[in-house]
Design a protein around this motif. Structure first.
Motif, PDB file in Angstrom:
ATOM      1  N   THR A  15      23.328  47.231  16.134  1.00 56.59           N
ATOM      2  CA  THR A  15      22.166  47.974  16.621  1.00 56.59           C
ATOM      3  C   THR A  15      21.845  49.208  15.788  1.00 56.59           C
ATOM      4  OG1 THR A  15      23.452  49.407  18.098  1.00 56.59           O
ATOM      5  CG2 THR A  15      22.706  47.269  18.985  1.00 56.59           C
ATOM      6  N   GLY A  16      22.864  49.800  15.141  1.00 60.23           N
ATOM      7  CA  GLY A  16      22.651  51.032  14.398  1.00 60.23           C
ATOM      8  C   GLY A  16      22.464  52.249  15.283  1.00 60.23           C
ATOM      9  N   VAL A  17      22.856  52.130  16.555  1.00 59.80           N
ATOM     10  CA  VAL A  17      22.692  53.235  17.495  1.00 59.80           C
ATOM     11  C   VAL A  17      24.013  53.502  18.216  1.00 59.80           C
ATOM     12  CG1 VAL A  17      21.496  54.032  19.573  1.00 59.80           C
ATOM     13  CG2 VAL A  17      20.260  52.668  17.878  1.00 59.80           C
ATOM     14  N   TYR A  18      24.406  54.774  18.253  1.00 57.96           N
ATOM     15  CA  TYR A  18      25.603  55.206  18.976  1.00 57.96           C
ATOM     16  C   TYR A  18      25.292  56.525  19.657  1.00 57.96           C
ATOM     17  CZ  TYR A  18      30.140  57.557  19.545  1.00 57.96           C
ATOM     18  OH  TYR A  18      31.226  58.256  20.043  1.00 57.96           O
ATOM     19  N   HIS A  19      25.563  56.603  20.939  1.00 59.14           N
ATOM     20  CA  HIS A  19      25.343  57.825  21.707  1.00 59.14           C
ATOM     21  C   HIS A  19      26.680  58.271  22.273  1.00 59.14           C
ATOM     22  CE1 HIS A  19      23.746  60.804  24.396  1.00 59.14           C
ATOM     23  NE2 HIS A  19      22.493  60.523  24.043  1.00 59.14           N
ATOM     24  N   ARG A  20      27.132  59.446  21.846  1.00 50.74           N
ATOM     25  CA  ARG A  20      28.448  59.939  22.251  1.00 50.74           C
ATOM     26  C   ARG A  20      28.570  60.100  23.751  1.00 50.74           C
ATOM     27  NH1 ARG A  20      29.756  64.872  18.256  1.00 50.74           N
ATOM     28  NH2 ARG A  20      31.713  64.867  19.402  1.00 50.74           N
ATOM     29  N   GLU A  21      27.484  60.379  24.439  1.00 48.83           N
ATOM     30  CA  GLU A  21      27.535  60.600  25.883  1.00 48.83           C
ATOM     31  C   GLU A  21      27.207  59.351  26.695  1.00 48.83           C
ATOM     32  OE1 GLU A  21      24.715  63.777  26.296  1.00 48.83           O
ATOM     33  OE2 GLU A  21      26.201  65.321  25.797  1.00 48.83           O
ATOM     34  N   TYR A  40      35.596  65.048  25.778  1.00 50.92           N
ATOM     35  CA  TYR A  40      35.146  65.089  24.390  1.00 50.92           C
ATOM     36  C   TYR A  40      35.182  63.674  23.843  1.00 50.92           C
ATOM     37  CZ  TYR A  40      35.615  66.044  19.318  1.00 50.92           C
ATOM     38  OH  TYR A  40      35.453  66.070  17.961  1.00 50.92           O
ATOM     39  N   ARG A  41      34.248  63.385  22.938  1.00 50.80           N
ATOM     40  CA  ARG A  41      34.241  62.091  22.252  1.00 50.80           C
ATOM     41  C   ARG A  41      33.902  62.330  20.792  1.00 50.80           C
ATOM     42  NH1 ARG A  41      30.812  56.745  24.087  1.00 50.80           N
ATOM     43  NH2 ARG A  41      32.186  55.214  23.106  1.00 50.80           N
ATOM     44  N   THR A  42      34.610  61.655  19.913  1.00 52.50           N
ATOM     45  CA  THR A  42      34.360  61.830  18.490  1.00 52.50           C
ATOM     46  C   THR A  42      33.028  61.196  18.084  1.00 52.50           C
ATOM     47  OG1 THR A  42      35.541  59.818  17.855  1.00 52.50           O
ATOM     48  CG2 THR A  42      36.829  61.869  17.989  1.00 52.50           C
ATOM     49  N   ALA A  43      32.559  61.574  16.916  1.00 48.92           N
ATOM     50  CA  ALA A  43      31.259  61.108  16.428  1.00 48.92           C
ATOM     51  C   ALA A  43      31.341  59.813  15.628  1.00 48.92           C
ATOM     52  CB  ALA A  43      30.614  62.203  15.578  1.00 48.92           C
ATOM     53  N   ASP A  44      32.528  59.244  15.448  1.00 49.83           N
ATOM     54  CA  ASP A  44      32.650  57.970  14.733  1.00 49.83           C
ATOM     55  C   ASP A  44      31.914  56.908  15.546  1.00 49.83           C
ATOM     56  OD1 ASP A  44      33.624  55.331  13.985  1.00 49.83           O
ATOM     57  OD2 ASP A  44      35.207  56.341  12.880  1.00 49.83           O
ATOM     58  N   PRO A  45      30.852  56.314  14.992  1.00 53.27           N
ATOM     59  CA  PRO A  45      30.020  55.413  15.786  1.00 53.27           C
ATOM     60  C   PRO A  45      30.641  54.056  16.109  1.00 53.27           C
ATOM     61  CG  PRO A  45      29.208  55.508  13.548  1.00 53.27           C
ATOM     62  CD  PRO A  45      30.313  56.509  13.646  1.00 53.27           C
ATOM     63  N   VAL A  46      31.730  53.697  15.472  1.00 51.96           N
ATOM     64  CA  VAL A  46      32.370  52.405  15.737  1.00 51.96           C
ATOM     65  C   VAL A  46      33.734  52.600  16.385  1.00 51.96           C
ATOM     66  CG1 VAL A  46      33.176  50.229  14.737  1.00 51.96           C
ATOM     67  CG2 VAL A  46      31.151  51.358  13.799  1.00 51.96           C
ATOM     68  N   TYR A  47      34.548  53.500  15.849  1.00 51.32           N
ATOM     69  CA  TYR A  47      35.923  53.698  16.322  1.00 51.32           C
ATOM     70  C   TYR A  47      36.101  55.100  16.903  1.00 51.32           C
ATOM     71  CZ  TYR A  47      37.058  49.330  14.028  1.00 51.32           C
ATOM     72  OH  TYR A  47      37.102  48.001  13.662  1.00 51.32           O
ATOM     73  N   VAL A 115      21.993  55.730  13.616  1.00 48.51           N
ATOM     74  CA  VAL A 115      21.776  57.047  14.197  1.00 48.51           C
ATOM     75  C   VAL A 115      22.892  57.332  15.196  1.00 48.51           C
ATOM     76  CG1 VAL A 115      20.228  58.478  15.593  1.00 48.51           C
ATOM     77  CG2 VAL A 115      19.281  56.856  13.946  1.00 48.51           C
ATOM     78  N   VAL A 116      23.483  58.523  15.082  1.00 46.22           N
ATOM     79  CA  VAL A 116      24.475  58.999  16.044  1.00 46.22           C
ATOM     80  C   VAL A 116      23.798  60.062  16.897  1.00 46.22           C
ATOM     81  CG1 VAL A 116      26.644  60.234  16.353  1.00 46.22           C
ATOM     82  CG2 VAL A 116      26.442  58.502  14.558  1.00 46.22           C
ATOM     83  N   HIS A 117      23.727  59.810  18.194  1.00 49.33           N
ATOM     84  CA  HIS A 117      23.190  60.776  19.149  1.00 49.33           C
ATOM     85  C   HIS A 117      24.360  61.595  19.687  1.00 49.33           C
ATOM     86  CE1 HIS A 117      19.134  58.961  19.483  1.00 49.33           C
ATOM     87  NE2 HIS A 117      19.791  57.872  19.117  1.00 49.33           N
ATOM     88  N   HIS A 118      24.351  62.890  19.414  1.00 44.75           N
ATOM     89  CA  HIS A 118      25.413  63.763  19.904  1.00 44.75           C
ATOM     90  C   HIS A 118      25.126  64.217  21.326  1.00 44.75           C
ATOM     91  CE1 HIS A 118      27.056  63.843  15.864  1.00 44.75           C
ATOM     92  NE2 HIS A 118      25.833  64.090  15.424  1.00 44.75           N
ATOM     93  N   THR A 119      23.882  64.481  21.614  1.00 52.16           N
ATOM     94  CA  THR A 119      23.392  64.848  22.948  1.00 52.16           C
ATOM     95  C   THR A 119      22.034  64.177  23.123  1.00 52.16           C
ATOM     96  OG1 THR A 119      22.190  66.807  22.196  1.00 52.16           O
ATOM     97  CG2 THR A 119      24.525  67.122  22.784  1.00 52.16           C
ATOM     98  N   SER A 120      21.345  64.500  24.203  1.00 53.18           N
ATOM     99  CA  SER A 120      20.021  63.908  24.414  1.00 53.18           C
ATOM    100  C   SER A 120      19.000  64.438  23.406  1.00 53.18           C
ATOM    101  CB  SER A 120      19.542  64.161  25.845  1.00 53.18           C
ATOM    102  OG  SER A 120      19.485  65.553  26.091  1.00 53.18           O
ATOM    103  N   THR A 121      19.287  65.556  22.750  1.00 53.16           N
ATOM    104  CA  THR A 121      18.330  66.127  21.799  1.00 53.16           C
ATOM    105  C   THR A 121      18.867  66.218  20.372  1.00 53.16           C
ATOM    106  OG1 THR A 121      19.082  68.367  22.351  1.00 53.16           O
ATOM    107  CG2 THR A 121      17.188  67.500  23.578  1.00 53.16           C
ATOM    108  N   GLU A 122      20.148  66.137  20.179  1.00 57.87           N
ATOM    109  CA  GLU A 122      20.742  66.297  18.842  1.00 57.87           C
ATOM    110  C   GLU A 122      21.222  64.954  18.306  1.00 57.87           C
ATOM    111  OE1 GLU A 122      24.473  68.643  16.718  1.00 57.87           O
ATOM    112  OE2 GLU A 122      24.171  68.843  18.867  1.00 57.87           O
ATOM    113  N   ARG A 123      20.748  64.607  17.096  1.00 54.90           N
ATOM    114  CA  ARG A 123      21.163  63.332  16.495  1.00 54.90           C
ATOM    115  C   ARG A 123      21.167  63.454  14.975  1.00 54.90           C
ATOM    116  NH1 ARG A 123      16.004  61.844  18.773  1.00 54.90           N
ATOM    117  NH2 ARG A 123      14.460  61.769  17.127  1.00 54.90           N
ATOM    118  N   ASP A 124      21.914  62.545  14.346  1.00 55.91           N
ATOM    119  CA  ASP A 124      22.001  62.505  12.886  1.00 55.91           C
ATOM    120  C   ASP A 124      21.838  61.076  12.408  1.00 55.91           C
ATOM    121  OD1 ASP A 124      22.701  65.252  12.392  1.00 55.91           O
ATOM    122  OD2 ASP A 124      24.746  64.800  13.064  1.00 55.91           O
TER     123      ASP A 124
END
Length: 189
Positions: A15-21, A40-47, A115-124
């Motif tokens: 999908t190319g999408v990961y949301h930490r929350e 807390y959850r790490t930003a690694d989108p797969v592991y 895309v990694v979503h860190h919060t509902s408004t912050e993403r990279d």
């Protein structure tokens, strides 16, 4: 003081999408339940790692799952304790870190945009690097459990049918690396 649980989301590879929350862990009932309680959850989108406590991965590379600078590299440097509770066989995600460090021939490195979503408004936007199996394979878990137990690295307890196993990250790597150097397919044969 700290509990760390795998929060793996291989769906990112498609999908190319990961949301930490919001991205639910794909494996294990405990991980799915722990997801609600983790702080807390790490930003690694797969592991990714789910954490309850103050253990952090802020200085780690989150765009390559199994490099020395990754979260798994930190687990190795800190020689963290891995615990299996009630698993049907020896389970240790750190084996993938060992595979990457030893550059085993049955895995290759792949790159995935997303895309990694860190919060509902912050993403990279990220390019994530991880291992890809070149063919379907399974770890030879009975052999690994036996060898690590014989070496005194894996301790197993059975309490009324509930099996609990303990091992430390760097000690597992220390036992397996020379064997993989002699036989690159050691983990899977």
């Amino acid at each position: 003081d700290n509990i760390l649980v795998p929060g793996f989301t291989p769906s990112f590879l498609e999908t190319g999408v990961y949301h930490r929350e919001c991205s639910q862990p794909a494996f294990g009932t405990f991980a799915q339940l722990f997801f609600e309680d983790s702080t807390y959850r790490t930003a690694d989108p797969v592991y990714s790692m789910l954490v309850d406590g103050d253990y952090r991965f802020d200085d780690c590379c989150h765009t390559e799952s199994f490099s020395r600078e990754s979260c798994f590299g930190k687990l190795d440097r800190d020689n963290v304790l891995f615990i299996n509770v009630g698993t049907d066989g020896f389970r240790c995600s750190h084996l993938h870190y060992v595979e990457r460090q030893m550059d085993v021939p049955y895995c290759s490195v792949s790159h995935h945009e997303g895309v990694v979503h860190h919060t509902s408004t912050e993403r990279d936007k990220v390019t994530h690097t991880c291992l890809t199996d070149d063919f379907y394979r399974r770890f030879n878990r009975p052999k690994l459990e036996r060898k690590l137990s014989d070496a005194g690295v894996l301790t197993t307890y059975d309490h009324n049918g509930l099996r609990v196993r303990f091992c430390r990250a760097r000690e597992v790597r220390g036992i397996l690396e020379p064997r993989i150097a002699a036989d690159p397919y050691y983990l899977v044969t």
